[in-house]
Design a protein around this motif. Structure first.
Motif, short mmCIF file in Angstrom:
data_model
loop_
_atom_site.label_atom_id
_atom_site.label_comp_id
_atom_site.label_asym_id
_atom_site.label_seq_id
_atom_site.Cartn_x
_atom_site.Cartn_y
_atom_site.Cartn_z
N GLY A 10 0.82 -1.21 0.00
CA GLY A 10 0.00 0.00 0.00
C GLY A 10 0.85 1.25 0.00
O GLY A 10 0.60 2.19 -0.77
N ASN A 11 1.90 1.27 0.85
CA ASN A 11 2.80 2.42 0.88
C ASN A 11 3.43 2.66 -0.48
O ASN A 11 3.49 3.80 -0.96
CB ASN A 11 3.90 2.20 1.92
CG ASN A 11 3.38 2.31 3.33
OD1 ASN A 11 2.28 2.82 3.53
ND2 ASN A 11 4.14 1.82 4.28
N ALA A 12 3.89 1.57 -1.10
CA ALA A 12 4.54 1.70 -2.41
C ALA A 12 3.58 2.29 -3.43
O ALA A 12 3.93 3.20 -4.20
CB ALA A 12 5.04 0.33 -2.88
N LEU A 13 2.32 1.80 -3.39
CA LEU A 13 1.33 2.32 -4.34
C LEU A 13 1.07 3.80 -4.09
O LEU A 13 0.92 4.58 -5.04
CB LEU A 13 0.04 1.53 -4.22
CG LEU A 13 0.01 0.20 -4.97
CD1 LEU A 13 -1.21 -0.61 -4.59
CD2 LEU A 13 0.03 0.45 -6.47
N LEU A 14 1.02 4.20 -2.81
CA LEU A 14 0.80 5.61 -2.50
C LEU A 14 1.94 6.46 -3.03
O LEU A 14 1.72 7.55 -3.58
CB LEU A 14 0.67 5.81 -0.98
CG LEU A 14 -0.64 5.34 -0.36
CD1 LEU A 14 -0.63 5.60 1.13
CD2 LEU A 14 -1.82 6.06 -1.00
N ILE A 15 3.18 5.93 -2.90
CA ILE A 15 4.33 6.70 -3.40
C ILE A 15 4.26 6.81 -4.92
O ILE A 15 4.50 7.88 -5.50
CB ILE A 15 5.64 6.05 -2.92
CG1 ILE A 15 5.79 6.27 -1.41
CG2 ILE A 15 6.83 6.65 -3.65
CD1 ILE A 15 6.92 5.50 -0.79
N VAL A 16 3.91 5.67 -5.58
CA VAL A 16 3.78 5.71 -7.04
C VAL A 16 2.72 6.74 -7.45
O VAL A 16 2.93 7.54 -8.37
CB VAL A 16 3.41 4.30 -7.59
CG1 VAL A 16 2.99 4.38 -9.04
CG2 VAL A 16 4.58 3.36 -7.42
N GLY A 17 1.59 6.74 -6.72
CA GLY A 17 0.53 7.70 -7.04
C GLY A 17 0.98 9.13 -6.86
O GLY A 17 0.75 9.99 -7.73
N ALA A 18 1.64 9.40 -5.73
CA ALA A 18 2.12 10.76 -5.47
C ALA A 18 3.12 11.19 -6.53
O ALA A 18 3.09 12.32 -7.02
CB ALA A 18 2.74 10.84 -4.08
N ALA A 19 4.01 10.22 -6.92
CA ALA A 19 5.00 10.53 -7.96
C ALA A 19 4.29 10.86 -9.27
O ALA A 19 4.70 11.78 -9.99
CB ALA A 19 5.96 9.37 -8.12
N SER A 20 3.21 10.12 -9.59
CA SER A 20 2.48 10.39 -10.84
C SER A 20 1.90 11.79 -10.82
O SER A 20 1.93 12.50 -11.83
CB SER A 20 1.34 9.39 -11.03
OG SER A 20 1.77 8.10 -10.79
N VAL A 21 1.34 12.19 -9.67
CA VAL A 21 0.79 13.55 -9.57
C VAL A 21 1.89 14.57 -9.81
O VAL A 21 1.71 15.54 -10.56
CB VAL A 21 0.13 13.77 -8.19
CG1 VAL A 21 -0.32 15.21 -8.04
CG2 VAL A 21 -1.03 12.84 -8.00
N LEU A 22 3.06 14.32 -9.19
CA LEU A 22 4.18 15.26 -9.33
C LEU A 22 4.63 15.34 -10.79
O LEU A 22 4.79 16.44 -11.35
CB LEU A 22 5.33 14.82 -8.43
CG LEU A 22 6.51 15.76 -8.36
CD1 LEU A 22 6.12 17.06 -7.69
CD2 LEU A 22 7.68 15.12 -7.63
N ILE A 23 4.79 14.14 -11.43
CA ILE A 23 5.24 14.12 -12.83
C ILE A 23 4.21 14.82 -13.71
O ILE A 23 4.56 15.61 -14.59
CB ILE A 23 5.47 12.66 -13.28
CG1 ILE A 23 6.62 12.06 -12.49
CG2 ILE A 23 5.77 12.60 -14.76
CD1 ILE A 23 6.74 10.56 -12.65
N GLY A 24 2.93 14.54 -13.43
CA GLY A 24 1.88 15.20 -14.20
C GLY A 24 1.96 16.71 -14.05
O GLY A 24 1.84 17.44 -15.03
N GLY A 25 2.18 17.16 -12.81
CA GLY A 25 2.28 18.60 -12.58
C GLY A 25 3.45 19.22 -13.30
O GLY A 25 3.32 20.27 -13.95
N ILE A 26 4.61 18.55 -13.23
CA ILE A 26 5.79 19.07 -13.94
C ILE A 26 5.52 19.09 -15.44
O ILE A 26 5.84 20.07 -16.13
CB ILE A 26 7.02 18.20 -13.61
CG1 ILE A 26 7.39 18.34 -12.14
CG2 ILE A 26 8.22 18.60 -14.47
CD1 ILE A 26 8.46 17.38 -11.67
N GLY A 27 4.86 18.01 -15.92
CA GLY A 27 4.56 17.94 -17.34
C GLY A 27 3.67 19.08 -17.80
O GLY A 27 3.88 19.66 -18.87
N VAL A 28 2.67 19.43 -16.98
CA VAL A 28 1.76 20.51 -17.36
C VAL A 28 2.53 21.82 -17.52
O VAL A 28 2.25 22.63 -18.40
CB VAL A 28 0.63 20.65 -16.31
CG1 VAL A 28 -0.13 21.94 -16.49
CG2 VAL A 28 -0.30 19.48 -16.39
N ILE A 29 3.56 22.02 -16.67
CA ILE A 29 4.33 23.26 -16.78
C ILE A 29 5.31 23.20 -17.94
O ILE A 29 5.49 24.18 -18.67
CB ILE A 29 5.09 23.53 -15.45
CG1 ILE A 29 4.08 23.69 -14.32
CG2 ILE A 29 5.95 24.76 -15.56
CD1 ILE A 29 4.71 23.75 -12.96
#
Lengths: 112, 330
Positions: A10-29
């Protein structure tokens, strides 16, 4: 033993999810035009939703909270891509921004 | 941790507010207002005001955005620049208000301080007696619909007057002509994906609205929230299927009946209470057992609130959506 494994998964999945949000955010910029920016933001719609909610479900076990999380995940997985489609469609139809590939096609056709 | 998150959200609120003021494009401003409302809803939720958060999310982020967008269809996309002289007046007003507001916060008690006067006045009475007098746990519903029932009746009348006012101003000229007919007829029918997904969601939205309506005594929610959620479902239907189908499913007369019926239902409960020998909106005289009587009274008036809010939001939306754009009229 198995509980510890599930918790870490579960922790690993949460980290993957948070990383996806971060990557998505960087990508938008960072991405150059509207459509590739939307491609980046769709990562938060789908990948992050799946990973974050799966992680939370693993943490909560077989409870009412899991059912609620599943319902929210299904809702987000339905509406997120639909909103992305509507946005891309509106941008294309209003002609605010042409996709890159279409631009080069036009140039190739008009060049000779 | 919560306080860090709250500070982050409040910073985002300020950034969004500044962006709204800065932008000249009204579409962008509308979208930012929607984001502002959503942030506000999360803020309310952090402050444990789930009922208000639900209202803000449904009305502020949902219905208001759609109403603003349908209003923008009638006007121009860009803000008209203001005169330099009037700008100075605006600056003076804003600065004065800001100074007054900041000076007003100087001696206020800290957030959540149990000794604050607001928590010592009538709040302890509500918290102690809700369970015994009403027989249900949600104090917000008890305050809203029983302890301060007069205020809520006034709010319902305000909603009623707002809807009537919008209709007076906007219903004068309904759209006609082939171009308008086409747009009214079509809606989003040529977009398969939004239609399919929206059609899938509408029943669940209605179900959730009814749950919020009739579960308001035990969980967050009640008539205001439920009315807004049900209205959202019907507005989504109108966007997807076009004005004509939507008005066929839910005519203007039905909307008016909801507004008038809701307000009248609320007032009628009060009159029935008087006829039964109590005071206006004193539900305890409605039945033998005062606790059951209060619950019945609250369920009925919450239904009235829900009907009035739903009808008002729908009729305001349709007033904008059915109107012909000015540019097209010329």
């Amino acid at each position: 033993m198995i509980e510890v494994a599930i918790e870490w998964l579960g922790n690993a999945l949460l980290i993957v999810g948070a990383a996806s949000v971060l990557i998505g955010g960087i990508g938008v910029i960072r991405m150059p035009d509207l459509y590739s920016r939307m491609h980046a933001s769709s990562l938060t719609d789908t990948m992050a939703t799946l990973a974050l909610f799966s992680g939370l479900m693993l943490h909560s076990g077989f409870t009412l909270a899991t059912i609620k999380l599943m319902a929210i995940m299904a809702f987000l997985l339905l509406t997120g891509p639909t909103a992305t489609y509507a946005l891309a469609n509106a941008a294309f139809r209003s002609g605010i921004e042409q996709p890159r590939s279409l631009n080069t096609d036009d140039q190739e056709k008009s060049a000779p | 941790m919560t306080i860090v998150f709250a500070l982050f959200l409040l910073t985002l609120l300020v950034v969004t507010a500044l962006a709204i003021v800065r932008t000249k494009n009204l579409f962008i401003a509308t979208m930012l207002l929607s984001i502002f409302s959503l942030l506000m809803a999360v803020n309310f939720f952090i402050l444990d005001a789930a009922d208000v958060a639900l209202t803000e999310a449904a009305v502020g982020a949902g219905v208001t955005t759609v109403i603003f967008l349908s209003a923008l269809r009638l006007t121009s996309q860009y803000e008209r620049g203001s005169l330099a002289s009037s700008r100075w007046i605006a600056v003076i007003v804003v600065v004065t208000t800001t100074v007054l507001l900041i000076s007003g916060t100087i001696n206020t008690p800290n957030l959540g301080d149990p000794n604050a006067p607001v928590h010592q006045h009538v709040a302890p009475f509500y918290l102690e007696n809700t369970e015994a007098l009403m027989g249900f746990p949600n104090v917000v519903t008890a305050v809203l619909s029983s302890f301060r029932g007069y205020d809520t009746l006034g709010e319902v009348f305000v909603v009623f007057i707002a809807a009537v006012g919008v209709m007076f101003i906007l219903d004068a000229r309904q759209g006609t002509g082939p171009e308008y007919e086409l747009r009214v007829e079509k809606g989003l029918k040529h977009h398969l994906i939004p239609r399919a997904v929206g059609g899938l969601l509408i029943p669940f939205m209605l179900l959730f609205g009814l749950y919020v309506q009739f579960h308001g005594e035990y969980g967050p929610g009640g008539g205001f929230q439920a009315g807004a959620i049900v209205a959202t479902a019907f507005i989504l239907h109108a966007i997807l299927e076009g004005e004509r189908t939507a008005l066929k499913a839910f005519s203007r007369n039905a909307q008016m009946a909801l507004i008038i019926g809701g307000s009248t239902l609320y007032g009628a409960v009060g009159v029935v209470c008087m006829l039964k020998g109590g005071t206006f909106l004193d539900y305890s005289v409605l039945m033998e057992d005062p606790v059951t009587a209060r619950q019945v009274g609250i369920i009925i008036i919450e239904l009235g609130v829900g009907m009035a809010v739903c009808g008002a939001l729908l009729s305001i939306f349709h007033s904008f959506a059915a109107r012909k754009p000015v540019a097209q009229a010329k």
